[in-house]
Enzyme design. Structure first.
Site, short mmCIF file in Angstrom:
data_model
loop_
_atom_site.label_atom_id
_atom_site.label_comp_id
_atom_site.label_asym_id
_atom_site.label_seq_id
_atom_site.Cartn_x
_atom_site.Cartn_y
_atom_site.Cartn_z
CB SER A 50 -6.69 0.17 3.37
OG SER A 50 -7.39 -0.57 2.38
CG HIS A 275 -4.10 -3.18 0.82
ND1 HIS A 275 -4.53 -4.38 1.32
CD2 HIS A 275 -4.93 -2.24 1.34
CE1 HIS A 275 -5.58 -4.18 2.11
NE2 HIS A 275 -5.85 -2.88 2.14
#
Length: 301
Positions: A50, A275
């Site tokens: 990711s 993230h």
């Protein structure tokens, strides 16, 4: 006769002007490359998890792997304009999903092996991988508190310290195998392997990084230990190590919105929690681009 001669002169002037116009258009076309033409002959493949995919909470931007236009591979491709670009990275990927185990995604079923995107014609590879292999967030959340100001003291918990050490143990052999496979498939390719880390700095903050300063420092050290392994694997394989974590100092999830490159446990943007956000993706692209340009310069010497 005079009228006929004047008509001929006028026609000739129109022809001359038309020829001049055609010449100008042809020269302009030669000077300005077609939009569809590649600026480089590179064959670029982006692999990883990711951190490469750049997932967003805006579902309409996502595919089954969470790849978005804001991701650093997309930004690199826009800059490089390669002859060939394949974006194989997928959120949730582990090393095994690149080399030998098809990845199951929530909405898209099984994904092909990422390494199948790599051929002998591949000239450039970027990789972000390892975070899911070591389950770094499972280690980090052992340190998270339910109340602001609490201290879990995970740094002093023998089970947490053992779990952190054991989680890192399999990473090096997996990376060695991955980089060896890539070298065999694309012997001429420039390979760039990114570090992990940067999400958590040396201190905590509620609720983005809900840990005491001491426990946050423990998480940051854990990620540094992970990066030592990634760096050593890159050096052993003779590939380029891209130290995103070092550049991320001062841009962790506890920083003000305009300065941080990462979202914490609570996201303040359209990027997923824990993230990189779009600031981070853009910064990563610039860091990669500088490293790529250095290698391009070496290659033409």
């Amino acid at each position: 006769m005079r009228g006929e001669r004047e008509l001929n002169r006028a026609s000739w002037r129109r022809v001359v002007r038309l020829i001049g116009l055609v010449i100008i258009v042809v020269i302009a076309a030669m000077l300005i490359p077609a939009a569809s033409a590649p600026r480089t002959s590179e064959h670029y493949v982006a692999l990883g998890d990711s951190r490469a995919a750049g997932p967003s909470t805006l579902r309409f931007l996502n595919d089954s792997c969470g790849r978005t236009a804001a991701s650093y591979p997309r930004l690199i491709s826009e800059w490089l304009q390669p002859e060939f670009f394949l974006f194989a990275a997928c959120s949730g990927a582990k090393v095994e999903n690149i080399i030998d185990t098809p990845q199951e995604t929530r909405s898209g079923g099984g994904r092909p092996l990422q390494i199948d995107s790599v051929t002998s014609e591949t000239t450039l590879i970027t990789i972000s991988i390892g975070g899911n292999d070591v389950r770094w967030y499972d280690i980090a959340r052992r340190c998270f508190t339910r109340e602001e100001g609490d201290d879990r003291e995970c740094r002093n918990d023998p089970e947490t310290r053992l779990a952190a050490m054991e989680s890192l143990r399999p990473l090096r052999p997996r990376l060695d195998r991955l980089l060896g496979e890539l070298r065999a498939r694309a012997p001429q390719a420039l390979i760039f392997l990114a570090s992990h880390g940067g999400t958590v700095g040396d201190g905590g903050c509620w609720p983005e990084v809900p840990a005491s300063d001491e426990d946050a420092a423990f998480i940051a050290q854990y990620q540094d230990d992970m990066n030592d392994i990634i760096r050593a694997a890159a050096r052993y394989a003779g590939v380029n190590y891209v130290d995103l974590a070092a550049h991320s100092v001062g841009h962790d999830a506890c920083q003000p919105r305009h300065r941080k490159w990462y979202e914490g446990n609570v996201t303040t943007s359209t990027s997923l929690s824990m993230h990189p956000n779009n600031n981070g993706n853009a910064a990563f692209a610039e860091i990669f681009k500088e490293e790529i340009k250095k290698e391009f310069r070496r290659r033409v010497r």
